[in-house]
Design a protein around this motif. Structure first.
Motif, PDB file in Angstrom:
ATOM      1  N   PRO A  32       0.849  -1.203   0.000  1.00 52.55           N
ATOM      2  CA  PRO A  32       0.000   0.000   0.000  1.00 52.55           C
ATOM      3  C   PRO A  32       0.877   1.243   0.000  1.00 52.55           C
ATOM      4  O   PRO A  32       2.000   1.223   0.500  1.00 52.55           O
ATOM      5  CB  PRO A  32      -0.781  -0.115   1.305  1.00 52.55           C
ATOM      6  N   ASP A  33       0.372   2.306  -0.572  1.00 55.51           N
ATOM      7  CA  ASP A  33       1.114   3.565  -0.584  1.00 55.51           C
ATOM      8  C   ASP A  33       1.091   4.141   0.820  1.00 55.51           C
ATOM      9  O   ASP A  33       0.035   4.507   1.328  1.00 55.51           O
ATOM     10  CB  ASP A  33       0.494   4.545  -1.568  1.00 55.51           C
ATOM     11  N   GLU A  40       5.999  12.151   3.702  1.00 53.30           N
ATOM     12  CA  GLU A  40       6.027  11.617   5.059  1.00 53.30           C
ATOM     13  C   GLU A  40       5.144  10.384   5.155  1.00 53.30           C
ATOM     14  O   GLU A  40       4.154  10.257   4.450  1.00 53.30           O
ATOM     15  CB  GLU A  40       5.545  12.674   6.047  1.00 53.30           C
ATOM     16  N   VAL A  41       5.505   9.480   6.048  1.00 54.80           N
ATOM     17  CA  VAL A  41       4.717   8.271   6.247  1.00 54.80           C
ATOM     18  C   VAL A  41       3.394   8.638   6.895  1.00 54.80           C
ATOM     19  O   VAL A  41       3.354   9.374   7.867  1.00 54.80           O
ATOM     20  CB  VAL A  41       5.481   7.251   7.116  1.00 54.80           C
ATOM     21  N   SER A  42       2.327   8.119   6.331  1.00 54.95           N
ATOM     22  CA  SER A  42       0.993   8.390   6.847  1.00 54.95           C
ATOM     23  C   SER A  42       0.666   7.424   7.962  1.00 54.95           C
ATOM     24  O   SER A  42       0.784   6.221   7.800  1.00 54.95           O
ATOM     25  CB  SER A  42      -0.021   8.248   5.716  1.00 54.95           C
ATOM     26  N   ARG A  46      -0.764   2.502   8.703  1.00 55.69           N
ATOM     27  CA  ARG A  46       0.188   1.696   9.445  1.00 55.69           C
ATOM     28  C   ARG A  46      -0.248   0.230   9.453  1.00 55.69           C
ATOM     29  O   ARG A  46      -1.405  -0.069   9.679  1.00 55.69           O
ATOM     30  CB  ARG A  46       0.232   2.222  10.867  1.00 55.69           C
ATOM     31  N   SER A  47       0.666  -0.675   9.187  1.00 55.54           N
ATOM     32  CA  SER A  47       0.304  -2.089   9.182  1.00 55.54           C
ATOM     33  C   SER A  47       1.372  -2.915   9.883  1.00 55.54           C
ATOM     34  O   SER A  47       2.509  -2.503  10.015  1.00 55.54           O
ATOM     35  CB  SER A  47       0.128  -2.590   7.755  1.00 55.54           C
ATOM     36  N   ILE A  48       0.957  -4.076  10.312  1.00 53.95           N
ATOM     37  CA  ILE A  48       1.874  -5.023  10.931  1.00 53.95           C
ATOM     38  C   ILE A  48       2.050  -6.170   9.958  1.00 53.95           C
ATOM     39  O   ILE A  48       1.080  -6.725   9.462  1.00 53.95           O
ATOM     40  CB  ILE A  48       1.324  -5.528  12.275  1.00 53.95           C
TER      41      ILE A  48
END
Length: 73
Positions: A32-33, A40-42, A46-48
């Protein structure tokens, strides 16, 4: 970055390296983008990853200050 520049640099690579680049492109397409327009990271994406995916939970009171530290806050 222009496609012409990428192709010019690709021509300099060995066949093995070209395959690595192609594999990396395929990898990037599956992710995913996770950046905003500013780069900057959104936080909302956020994923694990890995075995723990969907198995990790956060306690509802995670951000609360523990009783033993309340006098220091």
């Amino acid at each position: 970055m222009g496609t012409d520049l990428i192709m010019k640099e690709m021509e300099k690579l060995s066949e093995n390296k070209k395959q690595e680049v192609f594999n990396f492109i395929l990898f990037l397409k599956t992710r995913p983008d996770m950046t905003t327009t500013s780069g900057e990271v959104s936080g909302k994406h956020r994923s694990i990853i890995g075995r723990a995916k969907e198995k990790i939970t956060m306690a509802p009171d995670f951000n609360d200050t523990p009783e033993c530290f309340k006098e220091y806050v």
